[in-house]
Design a protein around this motif. Structure first.
Motif, mmCIF file in Angstrom:
data_model
loop_
_atom_site.group_PDB
_atom_site.id
_atom_site.type_symbol
_atom_site.label_atom_id
_atom_site.label_comp_id
_atom_site.label_asym_id
_atom_site.label_seq_id
_atom_site.Cartn_x
_atom_site.Cartn_y
_atom_site.Cartn_z
ATOM 1 N N ILE A 109 9.716 4.927 11.088
ATOM 2 C CA ILE A 109 9.184 3.577 10.971
ATOM 3 C C ILE A 109 8.600 3.157 12.317
ATOM 4 O O ILE A 109 9.123 3.496 13.366
ATOM 5 N N ASP A 110 7.499 2.433 12.239
ATOM 6 C CA ASP A 110 6.803 2.048 13.457
ATOM 7 C C ASP A 110 6.143 0.692 13.239
ATOM 8 O O ASP A 110 5.416 0.504 12.257
ATOM 9 N N SER A 111 6.429 -0.237 14.137
ATOM 10 C CA SER A 111 5.748 -1.531 14.139
ATOM 11 C C SER A 111 5.454 -1.883 15.589
ATOM 12 O O SER A 111 5.796 -1.127 16.495
ATOM 13 N N LYS A 147 10.637 0.615 16.502
ATOM 14 C CA LYS A 147 10.342 1.914 15.911
ATOM 15 C C LYS A 147 11.684 2.595 15.657
ATOM 16 O O LYS A 147 12.714 2.192 16.196
ATOM 17 N N GLY A 207 4.712 -2.969 9.536
ATOM 18 C CA GLY A 207 4.975 -1.630 10.034
ATOM 19 C C GLY A 207 4.538 -0.549 9.067
ATOM 20 O O GLY A 207 4.106 -0.834 7.953
ATOM 21 N N GLU A 208 4.666 0.675 9.517
ATOM 22 C CA GLU A 208 4.320 1.858 8.727
ATOM 23 C C GLU A 208 5.540 2.736 8.567
ATOM 24 O O GLU A 208 6.298 2.927 9.521
ATOM 25 N N GLY A 238 4.616 7.599 1.722
ATOM 26 C CA GLY A 238 4.460 6.669 2.830
ATOM 27 C C GLY A 238 4.145 5.280 2.319
ATOM 28 O O GLY A 238 3.819 5.094 1.146
ATOM 29 N N PHE A 239 4.268 4.294 3.205
ATOM 30 C CA PHE A 239 3.940 2.924 2.828
ATOM 31 C C PHE A 239 3.869 2.045 4.073
ATOM 32 O O PHE A 239 4.425 2.361 5.115
ATOM 33 N N THR A 240 3.151 0.957 3.920
ATOM 34 C CA THR A 240 3.151 -0.109 4.897
ATOM 35 C C THR A 240 4.205 -1.102 4.434
ATOM 36 O O THR A 240 4.405 -1.269 3.238
ATOM 37 N N TRP A 298 12.444 8.339 6.688
ATOM 38 C CA TRP A 298 11.132 7.808 7.074
ATOM 39 C C TRP A 298 11.143 7.435 8.542
ATOM 40 O O TRP A 298 12.085 6.804 9.020
ATOM 41 N N THR A 348 6.340 6.620 7.563
ATOM 42 C CA THR A 348 5.746 7.933 7.330
ATOM 43 C C THR A 348 6.877 8.943 7.133
ATOM 44 O O THR A 348 7.960 8.786 7.699
ATOM 45 N N ASP A 360 0.796 -1.230 0.000
ATOM 46 C CA ASP A 360 0.000 0.000 0.000
ATOM 47 C C ASP A 360 0.831 1.283 0.000
ATOM 48 O O ASP A 360 0.689 2.140 0.886
#
Length: 143
Positions: free
Chosen positions: A82-84, A88, A65-66, A51-53, A80, A68, A40
């Motif tokens: 990153i966060d999961s 992070k 994770g994401e 951004g992306f997953t 970016w 942003t 995505d």
């Protein structure tokens, strides 16, 4: 919570503008350490990745994770956040001219997130660190 930083630089024969264009391609990020699959992606009307997953396989476990936007300096720096559920941090790529093409500096700052992330962070950090430089070399070679 303590974290860890990994960084490595490599040179590609590609031009700075060519490397920058590649960084806006979602699939490019599938070669960066810590990202095994992009899901995505969000690309704006001007073709800029926003951004992306992502999915990561670290230490035999899969993490979703994401990514942003953290910082973007056109033609020079893309970072970016990153966060999961377990980690992070931030991944940054800085590029610049080199006699042989383009110098690409990759930096990954990570820390555990949540109780499981805190407990397993040493294993996660070890898994990331064990192949970081080689993965960056492969990433840069593909730009």
């Amino acid at each position: 919570m303590p974290g860890q930083t990994f960084q490595h630089a490599a040179v590609t024969s590609a031009t700075v503008s060519g490397v920058w264009k590649s960084l806006d391609e979602p699939n490019t990020w599938e070669a960066i350490p810590g990202v095994d699959r992009v899901i995505d992606p969000v690309v704006d009307a001007d073709g800029r990745l926003r951004g992306f997953t992502f999915e990561s396989d670290v230490g035999g476990r899969k993490y979703l994770g994401e990514a942003t936007p953290a910082r973007r300096e056109e033609g020079r720096l893309m970072a970016w956040d990153i966060d999961s559920s377990e980690i992070k941090g931030r991944v940054s790529i800085e590029i610049g001219p080199d006699d042989d093409g383009t110098n690409v500096q990759v930096r990954l700052d990570v820390e555990g997130a949540g109780m499981l992330g805190s407990l397993f962070f040493p294993v996660i950090a070890s898994a990331i660190g064990s192949g970081f430089s080689a993965t960056v070399e492969e990433f840069v070679a593909g730009l």
